[in-house]
Scaffold this active site. Sequence first.
Site, PDB file in Angstrom:
ATOM      1  N   GLN A 100       0.824  -1.202   0.000  1.00 61.91           N
ATOM      2  CA  GLN A 100       0.000   0.000   0.000  1.00 61.91           C
ATOM      3  C   GLN A 100       0.864   1.259   0.000  1.00 61.91           C
ATOM      4  O   GLN A 100       1.779   1.388   0.823  1.00 61.91           O
ATOM      5  CB  GLN A 100      -0.938   0.030   1.206  1.00 61.91           C
ATOM      6  CG  GLN A 100      -1.990  -1.067   1.182  1.00 61.91           C
ATOM      7  CD  GLN A 100      -1.583  -2.295   1.961  1.00 61.91           C
ATOM      8  OE1 GLN A 100      -0.398  -2.609   2.064  1.00 61.91           O
ATOM      9  NE2 GLN A 100      -2.561  -3.009   2.508  1.00 61.91           N
ATOM     10  N   ARG A 118     -14.155  -4.451  -5.730  1.00 59.21           N
ATOM     11  CA  ARG A 118     -14.487  -5.535  -4.814  1.00 59.21           C
ATOM     12  C   ARG A 118     -14.948  -4.933  -3.491  1.00 59.21           C
ATOM     13  O   ARG A 118     -14.570  -3.811  -3.132  1.00 59.21           O
ATOM     14  CB  ARG A 118     -13.306  -6.481  -4.611  1.00 59.21           C
ATOM     15  CG  ARG A 118     -12.032  -5.836  -4.075  1.00 59.21           C
ATOM     16  CD  ARG A 118     -10.958  -6.889  -3.874  1.00 59.21           C
ATOM     17  NE  ARG A 118      -9.733  -6.330  -3.311  1.00 59.21           N
ATOM     18  CZ  ARG A 118      -8.815  -7.049  -2.676  1.00 59.21           C
ATOM     19  NH1 ARG A 118      -8.997  -8.351  -2.480  1.00 59.21           N
ATOM     20  NH2 ARG A 118      -7.713  -6.484  -2.213  1.00 59.21           N
ATOM     21  N   GLN A 176      -0.790   0.206  -5.671  1.00 60.12           N
ATOM     22  CA  GLN A 176      -1.831  -0.252  -4.747  1.00 60.12           C
ATOM     23  C   GLN A 176      -2.269   0.910  -3.852  1.00 60.12           C
ATOM     24  O   GLN A 176      -1.444   1.590  -3.248  1.00 60.12           O
ATOM     25  CB  GLN A 176      -1.310  -1.408  -3.888  1.00 60.12           C
ATOM     26  CG  GLN A 176      -2.368  -1.989  -2.964  1.00 60.12           C
ATOM     27  CD  GLN A 176      -1.927  -3.278  -2.303  1.00 60.12           C
ATOM     28  OE1 GLN A 176      -0.910  -3.862  -2.672  1.00 60.12           O
ATOM     29  NE2 GLN A 176      -2.700  -3.742  -1.334  1.00 60.12           N
ATOM     30  N   ASP A 177      -3.602   1.131  -3.795  1.00 63.10           N
ATOM     31  CA  ASP A 177      -4.190   2.158  -2.913  1.00 63.10           C
ATOM     32  C   ASP A 177      -3.767   3.582  -3.292  1.00 63.10           C
ATOM     33  O   ASP A 177      -3.370   4.378  -2.436  1.00 63.10           O
ATOM     34  CB  ASP A 177      -3.825   1.885  -1.450  1.00 63.10           C
ATOM     35  CG  ASP A 177      -4.480   0.636  -0.899  1.00 63.10           C
ATOM     36  OD1 ASP A 177      -5.218  -0.024  -1.660  1.00 63.10           O
ATOM     37  OD2 ASP A 177      -4.255   0.312   0.269  1.00 63.10           O
ATOM     38  N   ASP A 223      -7.092  -2.083  -5.769  1.00 68.23           N
ATOM     39  CA  ASP A 223      -7.964  -1.237  -4.932  1.00 68.23           C
ATOM     40  C   ASP A 223      -7.553   0.234  -5.010  1.00 68.23           C
ATOM     41  O   ASP A 223      -7.504   0.942  -3.999  1.00 68.23           O
ATOM     42  CB  ASP A 223      -7.898  -1.691  -3.466  1.00 68.23           C
ATOM     43  CG  ASP A 223      -8.224  -3.159  -3.297  1.00 68.23           C
ATOM     44  OD1 ASP A 223      -8.936  -3.721  -4.147  1.00 68.23           O
ATOM     45  OD2 ASP A 223      -7.749  -3.757  -2.316  1.00 68.23           O
TER      46      ASP A 223
END
Length: 326
Positions: free
Chosen positions: A123, A235, A145-146, A167
């Site tokens: 992250q 998701r 990521q993130d 994500d």
Amino acid sequence: MLATLCSSGQSQIVGIDVTVAKDGSGNFLKIQDAINHAPSFSSQRYKIQIGEGLFVENILVPQNKTNLMLVGAGMDKTTISGSRSTAGPDKETCKTATAAIEGPGFVAQDISFENTAGPQNDQAVALRVESDHSAFYRCRFRGYQDTLYARRKSQFFRDCEIYGTVDFIFGDSSVVFQNCMIYALKPLSKQKNSITAQKREFPEDRSGIIIQNCTITASQELYQQRPKVQTFLGRPWGQYSRTIILQSSLDDLIEPQGWLEWEGQKRDNVDYAEYENRGPGSNITGRVPWARVINSSSEASQYTVRNFIQGNTWIPKEIPYSPDLM
């Protein structure tokens, strides 16, 4: 029929209060110094102009810095860059943000926010925003990521670019992305791309991620290898996660099932829906059974700027937006 377009769309900024310039020609050399100098609890817009260049710093707009506006020279010219990640000493995701925005009424225009930690460092947030009634116009957000943590409160993004892998648009805010370009990057081997991860945990929460009239596609680095990488629209992070994609263009990188399960997370109460999307990735015949299609304009209108975030009452006049369906 096209919705009425609010604001003239003109981007000329008047009444600059202070400037930040790398060459020493402004009031400050660092963006954080200019933010610290801004008045606390201001009821008036305080405008900080940032010149061209790469500003390697992590910035915080604290809660007492209200109605602050950062204006760059363009998303290709002004970049705020950091490299914190959860693989380093900053173990909490929220602490990795290159830019952390907490003061209400924040606006950013013509700036890139990036986190250069890379996909191997887990992250790594480029923007964390929990500023109520905050707006981002013609900004770029790049990470893996993130990337963009829309953590809480009401937010609006218009004509922005968002890049990431896992994500990379996530959080528990009430947020509308309108007319944005959303690019999936190449993830690590065996990783799956997930555009969104919304966290709504209680049925009474108003939060949700709304993507309207945006384009979801592969970045240049992923384009040739997109058949080998699974990319999903999102998701469920929370028990009542809500993500609505409407009137958007979905490219062929989107998997037929559309949405991805979150291991260990129940799906009974989540709300994942699509309305009048277009493009090869918008074919709904193979979608997961826990996602749905919105069939009426009256229901879809609940997720517009006007109705979902009441943006017509607070989005600054300098930022164009469509209040309703397009």
